[in-house]
Design a protein around this motif. Structure first.
Motif, mmCIF file in Angstrom:
data_model
loop_
_atom_site.group_PDB
_atom_site.id
_atom_site.type_symbol
_atom_site.label_atom_id
_atom_site.label_comp_id
_atom_site.label_asym_id
_atom_site.label_seq_id
_atom_site.Cartn_x
_atom_site.Cartn_y
_atom_site.Cartn_z
ATOM 1 N N VAL A 153 -1.271 2.069 11.540
ATOM 2 C CA VAL A 153 -0.910 0.784 12.146
ATOM 3 C C VAL A 153 -0.965 -0.326 11.088
ATOM 4 N N LEU A 154 -2.040 -0.304 10.290
ATOM 5 C CA LEU A 154 -2.192 -1.343 9.269
ATOM 6 C C LEU A 154 -1.075 -1.267 8.233
ATOM 7 N N LEU A 155 -0.779 -0.064 7.780
ATOM 8 C CA LEU A 155 0.292 0.111 6.796
ATOM 9 C C LEU A 155 1.610 -0.440 7.330
ATOM 10 N N LYS A 156 1.899 -0.118 8.584
ATOM 11 C CA LYS A 156 3.198 -0.493 9.130
ATOM 12 C C LYS A 156 3.265 -1.989 9.432
ATOM 13 N N ARG A 157 2.105 -2.552 9.757
ATOM 14 C CA ARG A 157 2.097 -3.996 9.979
ATOM 15 C C ARG A 157 2.348 -4.729 8.652
ATOM 16 N N LEU A 158 1.677 -4.271 7.603
ATOM 17 C CA LEU A 158 1.893 -4.889 6.295
ATOM 18 C C LEU A 158 3.322 -4.649 5.811
ATOM 19 N N ALA A 159 3.839 -3.463 6.105
ATOM 20 C CA ALA A 159 5.206 -3.140 5.694
ATOM 21 C C ALA A 159 6.206 -4.068 6.379
ATOM 22 N N ASP A 160 5.945 -4.383 7.647
ATOM 23 C CA ASP A 160 6.819 -5.312 8.361
ATOM 24 C C ASP A 160 6.825 -6.680 7.692
ATOM 25 N N GLU A 161 5.616 -7.115 7.296
ATOM 26 C CA GLU A 161 5.530 -8.425 6.629
ATOM 27 C C GLU A 161 6.318 -8.439 5.330
ATOM 28 N N ARG A 162 6.376 -7.289 4.672
ATOM 29 C CA ARG A 162 7.019 -7.240 3.354
ATOM 30 C C ARG A 162 8.425 -6.648 3.388
ATOM 31 N N GLY A 163 8.859 -6.288 4.561
ATOM 32 C CA GLY A 163 10.231 -5.788 4.685
ATOM 33 C C GLY A 163 10.449 -4.421 4.068
ATOM 34 N N VAL A 164 9.444 -3.565 4.111
ATOM 35 C CA VAL A 164 9.637 -2.208 3.596
ATOM 36 C C VAL A 164 9.411 -1.197 4.711
ATOM 37 N N LEU A 165 9.928 0.010 4.477
ATOM 38 C CA LEU A 165 9.866 1.080 5.472
ATOM 39 C C LEU A 165 8.731 2.038 5.125
#
Lengths: 476, 463
Positions: A153-165
């Motif tokens: 969850v944390l990885l994907k939340r940070l990924a959303d902030e940075r626009g990465v998959l």
């Protein structure tokens, strides 16, 4: 024998102090040597030598001072010269050496340009590497399983902030711009893009499309938990948008278990908002073969008869998805005489792919199905697509009258010749054997070679897992 | 350019099989040479890395470290600038008592007792030190660093270094030279005589000279010295020459009578710059202190018994392990049996991206790492794996003017198992001996593990 002192002064000979300390040390290692001081004749070193009781001639900082004490110092001066000589020699070979060292973390590797990070370290260590990728603004595929969901969850939340998959964790399959990552079939390039919360599910759909002559440009895995309430489908939504933005993608196939009800709405809304048509293959709602067929129809392409080995009667319009396998050949036992009397044995599902296993169980409606690719079986050992040991053991436990149904998945990353181990085991196995062979003609293992080897061992082999399951269901 | 627009360049970390399968598809890969983290750190690592404050906190901390602009602003007496009332001495490293103090630290403390007139002879000094009537405090608790034993007593003259960027100030004593010197634990008559001269002549003259010459830019001087073959810990020859060149006219102006003697003393000691460089390192690392959530190391220091580290996000707490014995080369007839465990605050150079971290800049001393220039290059290169930044001003010509690795991150140490490379002098084990050699030492892994566990305890929950 008494100790003797040798004191030498070499005027104008200069070496740096460290080099001389090394010479001193090596001189002290000579047999019989008690004290060896080889140093520039600075005040400090002269004082050291005097403290050691040496009688010193006049010398200055520009001179080399040698003070030796020991037994039998006959050859000492020559030894000294041998050790000093290399110091004067050209050391150019050393200059600038030290070559590049490989990076030790993803963070370090990401200092150089890159597009994607593939993480396959043990699950308890995967978070650090994946986080490095996200923080560096790189898309990442987490092949590792056993990653705690809160880390996902944390990885994907940070990924959303940075626009990465973030693909994964536990993402076994991806294809990016034709490049296969993890377990991936060699797919012809084409107009289909896949978003997959199931690796083997995506492999089944894309392999069937490939056999039907339709290529796939990208398979973006999202990990089996992505559409859960906790993770909220973050990667699925991003992957859908990425494929929608990709001009070469004409059709999107979404392969997954049905989303958690709390996420389903967001996924439906996202799908409705895309310019690219989407075919969904939610396990349990309909089988993967049917989804591949719908994709073909959506592209206006004919649906072929899916291959089987040995070749069955080419019944016109055969679809894997047709109910109850009406026009599929009735299976017979390994030898006709035995089959009839031993009907009613067990149906054993011996699977490497989780989604394929679930699909087969749902179609068969009964039987003992085991997914040997599950975390419980892969801790501390390789995935059954690479290491057949556990499945070979399972086959050895089958009894006459049983039907064994197994999947064999080809492609990059998988066993380079699965039939080599499976075919002899199947030949020994007293049960009726049915194989779902997931692969393409481009796969390095050779689809037809594998199929023929397995068929020669007595198995009935299908390219469609759904067809294989129906056949096995009727085989008892 | 998006991920889907062409075959990706893939960083692979983990199973070699997956990388090989990419290579078979002619895909460009950068393989990571991954290994499991330090044993017992998995859980703590995950907690610390998941702390939502971490990336920004480390970015801020290391930005402050590398943007510091240390200038040599004055030479002043310790009693004027440090709180040393009621018989207080400062020492190197984390806190320690007389009972646990090693030979060289004891020797230096005895010397300081004699120097300050707190004792009339060696026995008297030892008795008073053992009785606890003298307060012992780490230099680091007073904005100060001390080489080797690092003993600072009230009468000593100190370099004062200010950070023109962030406004901090740090102090370090004046360097006495090599061999039998107080900082290596020697306290014989020649040691006290030299300290007396430094008290009467060197300190006042340097103090006046710097007042005349004005603040001296140490950041620029260190940057130049790196390009002249110093790594600023075990080799300070270029930096000392540069400082001497800067100071010489002012020394002559300040005191024509003593100028020759002062310049001869400074010029005759290749390590004279070290102490000013250490204060520069201290003022820069202090600027990076106190950033909540940051895992940046802001101090590494040894007292001859313990090796301690401090971390930006954990205040003034020390995390320690036993100090190791350096692996090195020995003066004269001394050998490893004569060596004391690692001692001194001079590891502030490594903490600020110099010393062992800049070995590739100093081929002249590479034999300390085992012989070859390649080893020095490898030592520096490996430190990029555990640091957060490359120094914008401190560059290494031999690495294509790449900045030195700077800003040790506790999480990266735990992940890679790579410990900081430290260059150091070696003090004699027995009080009164002095220097016996120089070499390399690795910090104890426990210090970093303990710091990581403490960071994990204080980590914020991400979700």
């Amino acid at each position: 024998m008494t100790l003797t002192d040798v004191v030498l002064v070499r005027p104008g000979v200069y070496h740096d102090s460290v080099a001389l300390m090394r010479v001193s040390r090596s001189m002290r290692e000579l047999p019989g040597m008690e004290v060896a001081l080889v140093a520039m004749a600075t005040e400090l070193n002269l004082a050291l030598a005097r403290d050691l009781g040496f009688e010193l001639p006049a010398a200055g900082p520009g001179d080399l001072l040698v003070a030796l004490r020991g037994r039998d110092l006959e050859g000492a001066a020559e030894e000294l010269d041998r050790r000093l000589a290399p110091l004067s020699g050209a050391r150019a070979r050393e200059a600038g050496g030290g070559g590049e060292q490989p990076p030790r973390t993803t963070r370090s590797a990401a200092r150089q340009p890159a597009d994607l990070v593939l993480v396959s370290v043990p699950g308890e260590h995967a978070f650090a590497e994946a986080l490095d990728a996200v923080l560096a603004g790189l898309d990442v595929m987490v092949f590792s399983d056993g990653v705690p969901v809160h880390q996902e969850v944390l990885l994907k939340r940070l990924a959303d902030e940075r626009g990465v998959l973030v693909m994964g964790p536990d993402c076994g399959t991806a294809v990016v711009a034709g490049v296969g990552l993890g377990f991936a079939n060699v797919l012809r390039p084409g107009p289909v893009g896949v978003v997959a919360a199931s690796g083997t599910g995506a492999q089944q759909v894309t392999s069937l499309l490939d056999l039907a002559g339709v290529g796939t440009g990208h398979v973006l895995g999202v990990g089996g938990r992505d559409l859960s309430a906790e993770v909220g489908g973050r990667s699925t939504l991003r992957a859908l948008r990425m494929l929608d933005d990709d001009p070469a993608t004409e059709l999107i196939v979404l392969v997954s278990k049905p989303p958690d009800p709390s996420v389903a709405g967001a996924v439906r809304e996202a799908v409705a908002g895309l310019g690219t048509p989407v075919v969904t293959a939610f396990a349990g709602e309909r089988d993967l073969t049917a989804a591949a067929e719908e994709a073909l129809r959506a592209l206006g392409r004919p649906v072929p008869a899916w291959p089987r080995w040995p070749a069955g009667p080419p019944a016109a319009g055969t679809h894997g998805s047709r109910p109850e396998g009406r026009d599929e050949p009735r299976p017979a036992g390994r030898n006709g005489s035995r089959a009839e009397g031993e009907r009613g044995g067990r149906l054993l599902g011996v699977y490497a792919g989780g989604t394929l296993c679930t699909e087969a169980r749902l179609i068969a409606g009964r039987g003992e199905f085991t997914d040997y690719g599950d975390d419980a079986y892969t801790r501390g050992r390789a995935h059954p697509m690479i290491d057949p040991t556990l499945r070979l053991e399972a086959l050895s436990r089958a009894e006459p009258g049983d039907v064994v149904l197994l999947d064999v998945v080809l492609g990059h990353g998988a066993d380079p010749d699965p039939a080599a181990a499976l075919a002899p085991a199947l030949a020994r196995c007293p049960a009726t054997a049915v194989v779902a062979l997931v692969g393409t003609e481009g796969d390095p293992q050779g689809l037809h070679r594998q199929a023929e080897a397995l068929a020669r061992a007595g198995a009935t082999v299908f390219a469609s897992n759904a067809q294989a399951a129906r056949y096995a269901k009727d085989a008892r | 350019m998006t991920l889907l627009s062409g075959p990706p360049h893939v960083i692979t970390v983990g199973a070699g099989l997956l990388r090989e399968s990419l290579a078979a598809q002619a895909v460009t890969t950068t393989p990571v040479d991954w290994r499991p983290p330090l044993p017992g750190t998995e859980g703590a690592l995950a907690r610390v890395l998941a702390d939502p404050r971490l990336p920004a906190a480390n970015e801020r901390a290391v930005a402050r470290l590398i943007s510091a602009r240390p200038v040599l602003s004055a030479v002043r007496r310790a009693s004027e600038v440090l709180e040393l009332g009621g018989m207080t001495f400062l020492h190197a490293g984390p806190p320690i008592t007389w009972e646990r103090a090693s030979g060289p630290l004891r020797g230096a403390l005895i010397g300081a007792m004699l120097l300050e007139g707190y004792a009339h002879d060696e026995e008297d000094a030892e008795r008073r030190l053992a009785s606890g009537e003298v307060r012992l405090e780490p230099c680091h608790h007073h904005g100060t660093v001390g080489p080797m034993a690092g003993v600072v007593s009230p009468s000593m003259w100190m370099f004062e270094v200010r950070d023109a960027e962030h406004g901090g100030v740090a102090y370090c004593s004046l360097n006495e030279g090599l061999g039998k010197v107080l900082r290596y634990g020697a306290y014989g008559p020649e040691v006290l005589e030299r300290l007396g001269w430094m008290d009467r002549v060197l300190g006042p003259v340097l103090s006046a000279a710097i007042e005349l010459a004005g603040p001296i830019d140490l950041r620029g001087m260190i940057a130049q010295a790196l390009q002249m073959g110093d790594e600023l810990h075990n080799r300070n020859r270029a930096a000392t020459s540069l400082l001497l060149r800067e100071l010489a006219p002012a020394v002559v102006d300040a005191s024509p009578r003593d100028a020759a003697e002062v310049l001869r003393f400074v010029g005759g000691n290749d390590h004279f710059f070290l102490n000013a460089g250490m204060a520069a390192g201290k003022v820069a690392t202090d600027a990076a202190r106190g950033v909540p959530g940051s895992s940046l190391v802001v101090a590494m220091a040894r007292n001859g018994t313990d090796f301690g580290v401090q971390v930006s996000g954990l205040g003034d707490r020390w995390f320690t392990g036993p100090a190791g014995v350096p692996d090195g080369l020995y003066l004269g007839a001394y050998g490893p049996a004569d060596a004391n465990p690692d001692i001194g605050d001079s590891t502030i150079t490594e903490t600020s991206g110099l010393g062992g971290f800049a070995m590739a800049a100093a081929p002249a001393i590479v034999r300390f790492v085992g012989g070859e220039v390649a080893d020095a290059v490898a030592a520096t290169r490996s430190m990029y794996e555990i640091t957060l930044a490359e120094h914008p001003a401190f560059q290494i010509p031999g690495l294509g003017f790449r900045g030195t690795p700077v800003g040790i991150d506790v999480t990266l140490v735990a992940r890679t198992g790579l410990l900081p490379v430290v260059n150091t002098g070696i003090a004699g084990r027995l009080a009164g001996t002095g220097q016996v050699g120089a070499g390399l030492v690795r910090p104890p892994v426990e210090a970093f593990t303990a710091a990581l566990l403490a960071l994990a305890e204080s980590a914020k929950d991400p979700l």
